[in-house]
Design an enzyme around this catalytic site. Structure first.
Site, PDB file in Angstrom:
ATOM      1  N   TYR A  23       2.035  -4.616  93.592  1.00 20.40           N
ATOM      2  CA  TYR A  23       3.211  -4.641  94.456  1.00 20.40           C
ATOM      3  C   TYR A  23       3.130  -3.565  95.534  1.00 20.40           C
ATOM      4  CZ  TYR A  23       8.124  -4.007  95.824  1.00 20.40           C
ATOM      5  OH  TYR A  23       9.288  -3.869  96.539  1.00 20.40           O
TER       6      TYR A  23
ATOM      7  N   SER B  13       8.725  -1.400 101.645  1.00 21.95           N
ATOM      8  CA  SER B  13       9.367  -0.645 100.572  1.00 21.95           C
ATOM      9  C   SER B  13       8.996   0.826 100.724  1.00 21.95           C
ATOM     10  CB  SER B  13       8.868  -1.160  99.212  1.00 21.95           C
ATOM     11  OG  SER B  13       9.225  -0.284  98.163  1.00 21.95           O
TER      12      SER B  13
END
Length: 266
Positions: free
Chosen positions: A160, A147
Site C-alpha cells: 500500500y 496518503s
C-alpha cells in the site's frame, strides 16, 4: 464574473474513480452539490443505484458505473459513456485504493500486483483515456489521492505505502507534461480519515481491541486529537478542482491533523 461557491462547477463534468465510498463518494457528492455533472466509478455492484439515489431529488446530476478500474476496456468505455452523456470532461479524480496489510516477506506476489493494479494502474488508465477530453475542453484539473504513508509509514503496509509514494511521482509527471494544455494535477495526502478503508485497517490491527479503541490510538499522536472526516478531504478536492487553485499544480496537499508536523517522543 466569478460564480458563487455553491454553483462553482455548473457546466463542468467530473469523473470520480473510487466514487462509491469514502473520500471518493464524499468528493463526488460535494462536486455534484456545487453544480457539477458527476460520474462515479466503483467496484461495488450498487454503484449505479447509488448514483440514482444521489440524483433522486433532481438537484444533483450523477451517473454510476460498476466495474474494475484497473481494466482498460472498462475505463475506456466508462469515460466514453460519460462524455456521451454529459458532453465532455473537466475534472478527473482518482481515489480508488485497496489497503492490504503485510511486510515484504508476508506480501505475496498476487497481493503486490493487485495493489498496484487498483491503486496505480487505475490512475494511469483514467488519465490515459480521460486527459484527451480535458484537452478538448481547453484544460481542467486532475486530483489524485495518495496518503501520508507515501513518505512516513506504520508497520506492515509494504504494498500500500509503495503505491502511495508512486502516486506522488505520477502526479508530478501529469503536472509537468499536461501544463501546456491548461491541465493542473495535484495530489491529496490524507492522514487517518474515517472511511470504510480505515475501518478495514482498524479491524486488521485490532489485536482484540474494538474499532473505536484502534481509532483512539490512531488519534493519540495527532495534534488535533482526532481522525479526519471524508467531508473535510472533499472540501480540499473541490478547492483543487476549482479555479480558486489556479496556480497550484504538481503539489502534495497534506490533510492529517498535524501528524507529520509532530514529533511525539513521550
Amino acid at each position: 464574473m466569478t460564480r458563487p461557491i455553491e454553483r462553482e462547477f455548473e457546466g463542468k463534468t467530473a469523473f470520480v474513480v473510487g466514487g462509491s465510498s469514502g473520500i471518493g463518494l464524499a468528493s463526488a457528492t460535494l462536486l455534484a452539490d456545487r453544480g457539477a455533472n458527476v460520474a462515479i466509478i466503483g467496484h461495488s455492484t450498487n454503484t449505479p443505484a447509488l448514483a440514482a439515489e444521489l440524483s433522486a431529488d433532481g438537484k444533483r446530476k450523477v451517473i454510476g458505473f460498476n466495474g474494475d478500474a484497473s481494466q482498460a476496456d472498462f475505463v475506456r468505455q466508462a469515460i466514453a459513456d460519460t462524455v456521451a452523456h454529459f458532453g465532455g470532461l473537466d475534472i478527473l479524480m482518482c481515489s480508488a485504493a485497496i489497503h492490504p496489510l503485510g511486510n515484504v516477506i508476508e506480501t505475496d506476489e498476487a497481493t503486490w500486483d493487485r495493489t498496484f493494479a487498483v491503486n496505480i494502474k487505475s490512475m494511469y488508465l483514467t488519465c490515459h483515456y480521460g486527459a484527451p477530453h480535458l484537452i478538448e475542453r481547453g484544460g481542467g484539473s486532475i486530483i489524485t489521492v495518495s496518503s501520508v504513508q507515501a513518505t512516513s509509514n506504520t508497520p506492515n503496509v509494504c504494498a500500500y505505502a509503495t503505491t502511495k509514494g508512486a502516486i506522488v511521482t505520477f502526479t508530478h509527471t501529469l503536472a509537468v507534461d499536461l501544463a501546456k494544455h491548461g491541465i493542473r494535477a495535484n495530489t491529496i495526502c490524507p492522514g487517518s480519515i474515517i472511511t470504510p478503508m480505515q475501518e478495514h485497517f482498524a479491524k486488521g490491527n485490532a489485536d482484540g481491541r474494538s474499532v473505536e479503541e484502534v481509532y483512539a490510538g490512531l488519534a493519540r499522536p495527532v495534534p488535533l486529537q482526532r481522525l479526519g472526516e471524508a467531508s473535510e478531504i472533499a472540501e480540499l478536492a473541490a478547492f483543487l478542482a476549482s479555479p480558486r487553485s489556479g496556480f497550484c499544480t504538481g503539489s502534495e496537499f497534506t490533510a492529517d491533523g498535524g501528524l507529520l508536523a509532530s514529533l511525539r517522543i513521550v
